[in-house]
Design a protein around this motif. Structure first.
Motif, PDB file in Angstrom:
ATOM      1  N   THR A  78       0.823  -1.203   0.000  1.00  0.00           N
ATOM      2  CA  THR A  78       0.000   0.000   0.000  1.00  0.00           C
ATOM      3  C   THR A  78       0.861   1.258   0.000  1.00  0.00           C
ATOM      4  O   THR A  78       1.977   1.274   0.520  1.00  0.00           O
ATOM      5  N   VAL A  79       0.308   2.316  -0.581  1.00  0.00           N
ATOM      6  CA  VAL A  79       0.970   3.621  -0.608  1.00  0.00           C
ATOM      7  C   VAL A  79       0.072   4.616   0.112  1.00  0.00           C
ATOM      8  O   VAL A  79      -1.099   4.326   0.392  1.00  0.00           O
ATOM      9  N   PRO A  80       0.593   5.791   0.452  1.00  0.00           N
ATOM     10  CA  PRO A  80      -0.246   6.777   1.147  1.00  0.00           C
ATOM     11  C   PRO A  80      -1.532   7.066   0.373  1.00  0.00           C
ATOM     12  O   PRO A  80      -1.528   7.233  -0.850  1.00  0.00           O
ATOM     13  N   GLY A  81      -2.631   7.111   1.097  1.00  0.00           N
ATOM     14  CA  GLY A  81      -3.931   7.375   0.501  1.00  0.00           C
ATOM     15  C   GLY A  81      -4.718   6.133   0.133  1.00  0.00           C
ATOM     16  O   GLY A  81      -5.909   6.228  -0.172  1.00  0.00           O
ATOM     17  N   ASP A  82      -4.098   4.956   0.165  1.00  0.00           N
ATOM     18  CA  ASP A  82      -4.821   3.725  -0.159  1.00  0.00           C
ATOM     19  C   ASP A  82      -5.892   3.440   0.894  1.00  0.00           C
ATOM     20  O   ASP A  82      -5.637   3.544   2.103  1.00  0.00           O
ATOM     21  N   ASP A  83      -7.068   3.056   0.423  1.00  0.00           N
ATOM     22  CA  ASP A  83      -8.177   2.694   1.304  1.00  0.00           C
ATOM     23  C   ASP A  83      -8.459   1.208   1.121  1.00  0.00           C
ATOM     24  O   ASP A  83      -8.784   0.776   0.009  1.00  0.00           O
ATOM     25  N   PRO A  84      -8.329   0.384   2.167  1.00  0.00           N
ATOM     26  CA  PRO A  84      -8.512  -1.062   2.022  1.00  0.00           C
ATOM     27  C   PRO A  84      -9.872  -1.433   1.454  1.00  0.00           C
ATOM     28  O   PRO A  84      -9.982  -2.345   0.627  1.00  0.00           O
ATOM     29  N   GLY A  85     -10.935  -0.746   1.902  1.00  0.00           N
ATOM     30  CA  GLY A  85     -12.261  -1.052   1.389  1.00  0.00           C
ATOM     31  C   GLY A  85     -12.377  -0.776  -0.100  1.00  0.00           C
ATOM     32  O   GLY A  85     -12.981  -1.564  -0.852  1.00  0.00           O
ATOM     33  N   GLU A  86     -11.797   0.312  -0.557  1.00  0.00           N
ATOM     34  CA  GLU A  86     -11.827   0.623  -1.980  1.00  0.00           C
ATOM     35  C   GLU A  86     -11.024  -0.390  -2.788  1.00  0.00           C
ATOM     36  O   GLU A  86     -11.405  -0.759  -3.909  1.00  0.00           O
ATOM     37  N   ILE A  87      -9.906  -0.836  -2.243  1.00  0.00           N
ATOM     38  CA  ILE A  87      -9.094  -1.835  -2.948  1.00  0.00           C
ATOM     39  C   ILE A  87      -9.863  -3.138  -3.099  1.00  0.00           C
ATOM     40  O   ILE A  87      -9.891  -3.740  -4.177  1.00  0.00           O
ATOM     41  N   ARG A  88     -10.506  -3.583  -2.020  1.00  0.00           N
ATOM     42  CA  ARG A  88     -11.310  -4.812  -2.105  1.00  0.00           C
ATOM     43  C   ARG A  88     -12.435  -4.652  -3.121  1.00  0.00           C
ATOM     44  O   ARG A  88     -12.703  -5.571  -3.915  1.00  0.00           O
ATOM     45  N   ALA A  89     -13.103  -3.507  -3.094  1.00  0.00           N
ATOM     46  CA  ALA A  89     -14.208  -3.282  -4.026  1.00  0.00           C
ATOM     47  C   ALA A  89     -13.715  -3.239  -5.471  1.00  0.00           C
ATOM     48  O   ALA A  89     -14.365  -3.779  -6.381  1.00  0.00           O
ATOM     49  N   ARG A  90     -12.566  -2.628  -5.694  1.00  0.00           N
ATOM     50  CA  ARG A  90     -12.019  -2.557  -7.053  1.00  0.00           C
ATOM     51  C   ARG A  90     -11.629  -3.946  -7.545  1.00  0.00           C
ATOM     52  O   ARG A  90     -11.868  -4.300  -8.708  1.00  0.00           O
ATOM     53  N   LEU A  91     -11.034  -4.731  -6.687  1.00  0.00           N
ATOM     54  CA  LEU A  91     -10.674  -6.098  -7.067  1.00  0.00           C
ATOM     55  C   LEU A  91     -11.914  -6.901  -7.420  1.00  0.00           C
ATOM     56  O   LEU A  91     -11.940  -7.616  -8.440  1.00  0.00           O
ATOM     57  N   ARG A  92     -12.952  -6.789  -6.613  1.00  0.00           N
ATOM     58  CA  ARG A  92     -14.195  -7.508  -6.892  1.00  0.00           C
ATOM     59  C   ARG A  92     -14.795  -7.049  -8.217  1.00  0.00           C
ATOM     60  O   ARG A  92     -15.276  -7.876  -9.027  1.00  0.00           O
ATOM     61  N   ALA A  93     -14.748  -5.756  -8.491  1.00  0.00           N
ATOM     62  CA  ALA A  93     -15.314  -5.243  -9.737  1.00  0.00           C
ATOM     63  C   ALA A  93     -14.547  -5.758 -10.953  1.00  0.00           C
ATOM     64  O   ALA A  93     -15.154  -6.123 -11.970  1.00  0.00           O
ATOM     65  N   VAL A  94     -13.235  -5.815 -10.845  1.00  0.00           N
ATOM     66  CA  VAL A  94     -12.437  -6.332 -11.959  1.00  0.00           C
ATOM     67  C   VAL A  94     -12.733  -7.816 -12.180  1.00  0.00           C
ATOM     68  O   VAL A  94     -12.862  -8.277 -13.329  1.00  0.00           O
ATOM     69  N   LEU A  95     -12.866  -8.587 -11.099  1.00  0.00           N
ATOM     70  CA  LEU A  95     -13.203 -10.000 -11.244  1.00  0.00           C
ATOM     71  C   LEU A  95     -14.577 -10.180 -11.880  1.00  0.00           C
ATOM     72  O   LEU A  95     -14.745 -11.013 -12.783  1.00  0.00           O
ATOM     73  N   ASP A  96     -15.553  -9.421 -11.421  1.00  0.00           N
ATOM     74  CA  ASP A  96     -16.893  -9.536 -12.001  1.00  0.00           C
ATOM     75  C   ASP A  96     -16.867  -9.216 -13.498  1.00  0.00           C
ATOM     76  O   ASP A  96     -17.501  -9.904 -14.316  1.00  0.00           O
ATOM     77  N   GLU A  97     -16.109  -8.197 -13.849  1.00  0.00           N
ATOM     78  CA  GLU A  97     -16.036  -7.778 -15.251  1.00  0.00           C
ATOM     79  C   GLU A  97     -15.330  -8.819 -16.118  1.00  0.00           C
ATOM     80  O   GLU A  97     -15.821  -9.183 -17.196  1.00  0.00           O
ATOM     81  N   THR A  98     -14.193  -9.300 -15.659  1.00  0.00           N
ATOM     82  CA  THR A  98     -13.363 -10.168 -16.498  1.00  0.00           C
ATOM     83  C   THR A  98     -13.842 -11.614 -16.519  1.00  0.00           C
ATOM     84  O   THR A  98     -13.545 -12.353 -17.465  1.00  0.00           O
ATOM     85  N   LEU A  99     -14.586 -12.029 -15.500  1.00  0.00           N
ATOM     86  CA  LEU A  99     -15.072 -13.417 -15.474  1.00  0.00           C
ATOM     87  C   LEU A  99     -16.476 -13.554 -16.066  1.00  0.00           C
ATOM     88  O   LEU A  99     -16.947 -14.684 -16.270  1.00  0.00           O
ATOM     89  N   ALA A 100     -17.127 -12.440 -16.350  1.00  0.00           N
ATOM     90  CA  ALA A 100     -18.525 -12.493 -16.801  1.00  0.00           C
ATOM     91  C   ALA A 100     -18.698 -13.292 -18.082  1.00  0.00           C
ATOM     92  O   ALA A 100     -19.699 -14.001 -18.251  1.00  0.00           O
TER      93      ALA A 100
END
Length: 443
Positions: free
Chosen positions: A310-332
């Motif tokens: 992580t770097v300054p400004g990273d939000d764990p909740g946003e990272i988890r949500a972004r990862l989930r969104a990428v998985l939903d998009e790429t696995l659809a």
């Protein structure tokens, strides 16, 4: 180290390196004791006791003790090694490294990572002139080489300050559980946290750890992530009727490609300042599925574990949500579209920084210059995280610096190589920082 303050980037002039004071024999002796037995995560107490007994006999002017951590399933026999040198009223300097190694030292236990079950060679020193002598051993790169320099540097500083009668308060902490670990329970034993919870915070700290060729005043944080896909029960003989067809493992490559796409986007979003002292990174470190004892049954669960810097400004909740969104998009549009996906994870600690003009930073820059003959160069994009972020999170101004590795042993990459002269130089450097912090000078 950033270049945002001209006061922290001294003019580069021809400065003669300071002659080493620490004897090479001290370094080799400390390494010999540190490496005399395995020191796996959560089982550091035998090493702590061995080193404490040896050091107390050799340097009785300082106090050496073993501080056990509460036993847990993950860390049943963890302990810190603590040394103190105290005279009068002075601000405390903590010199920190850790005892545990990333690998256990048991070839059978480490084989899934190392790919080798061969017995490990013990510590060895090459036959060469003093300025070219190398020491080779297991776990030196993780902490043991820098820990040896920190231990010797602590004793040098304590001896100098005691001899001159200067007030000082020095603490050496060789901590348990200093390497990052993910535990299913979510409980992560930490030697440095154990120490900070039981003692007043020091005025400043030095983290002794191999790293870049410079002084780090900022470090990234760390986060663990887990991606889980599930499906219904199917025997391998009925693989075509499974969901997805062939079973989860048959589509592992699709999941990995999706995670690599997440990594690409994640890093692209954070490549904004090439002069930033820290950088981001993501890696897939483990994959788990099925039962080795029943390979005729297709696994109903596939798990992939990621380590994210992580770097300054990273939000764990946003990272988890972004990862989930990428998985939903790429696995659809793949056969995995009907498999439930979950993403969870936790932040081990956030990125943190110390002001580049803080007194401990100035002491470190000056000591580096004296040891190397020139000021340290700025460090940018560094992706390694240590317990320095824990100390900074507790309000402790902290710098990190340590001896450079000479790379893995060419015959066994599980072993690390270091120049004895480098370890001596950094022992002197740590001592110099401690003396400067205590208000004295070795110049």
């Amino acid at each position: 180290m950033s270049e945002d303050s001209t006061s922290t980037e001294p003019e580069r002039t021809a400065i003669a390196p300071r002659r080493s004071v620490a004897a090479p024999e001290r370094i080799v002796d400390a390494l010999t004791v540190l490496t005399a037995g395995p020191t796996p995560y959560g089982r550091e107490r035998p090493t702590a006791e061995r080193v404490a007994a040896w050091a107390a006999d050799r340097w009785p002017g300082s106090t050496w003790r073993v501080d056990p951590l509460p036993a847990t399933a993950e860390a049943p026999n963890a302990a810190n090694l603590l040394a103190t040198a105290h005279l009068g009223d002075a601000p405390e300097l903590l010199i920190y490294s850790h005892l545990d190694t990333s690998l256990t030292g048991d070839p059978d236990a480490d084989e899934p990572v190392t790919g080798s079950r061969a017995e490990l060679a013990g510590l060895r020193q090459a036959t060469a002139p003093d300025d070219a002598a190398l020491v080779t051993g297991f776990g030196l790169g993780v902490a043991r080489a820098a820990a040896a320099s920190a231990l010797v540097g602590f004793t040098l500083a304590a001896d100098r300050l005691r001899a001159t009668g200067r007030p000082h308060r020095l603490t050496l902490l060789l901590a348990a559980a200093g390497t990052h670990r993910h535990h299913p329970s979510g409980l992560t034993p930490s030697g440095v946290t154990h120490h900070l919870d039981r003692h007043p915070p020091p005025a400043a700290a030095v983290v002794a750890k191999t790293g870049p060729a410079g002084v780090l005043t900022a470090e990234p944080g760390a986060m663990f992530l887990r991606v889980r896909l599930t499906s219904s029960f199917h025997p391998a003989l009925a693989r075509e009727s499974a969901v997805p067809p062939g079973g989860l493992i048959a589509h592992l490559g699709t999941v990995i490609a999706a995670l690599e796409e997440f990594r690409r986007r994640h890093l692209a979003d954070r490549r904004t300042d090439p002069a930033a002292p820290v950088g981001a990174e993501v890696g897939i470190g483990a994959v788990a599925a099925g039962s080795p004892g029943k390979p005729d049954l297709l696994p109903g669960r596939l798990e992939l574990h990621l380590y994210l810097v992580t770097v300054p400004g990273d939000d764990p909740g946003e990272i988890r949500a972004r990862l989930r969104a990428v998985l939903d998009e790429t696995l659809a549009g793949t056969p995995l579209r009907d498999c439930p996906v979950t993403v969870d994870g936790r932040l081990v600690h956030p990125a943190a920084a110390t002001a580049a003009d803080a007194p401990i930073a100035r002491h470190a820059y000056a000591a580096w210059t004296a040891a190397h003959g020139e000021p340290p160069r700025p460090v940018t994009g560094w992706t390694g995280s240590t317990d320095g972020v824990v100390l900074r999170g507790r309000g402790v101004p902290t710098v990190r610096l340590g001896p450079p590795s000479r790379g893995p042993d060419p015959d066994d990459p599980r072993l690390d190589r270091y120049a004895v002269a480098d370890l001596v130089r950094f022992a002197d450097l740590y001592a110099d920082v401690a003396v400067r912090h205590s208000g004295s000078s070795t110049t």
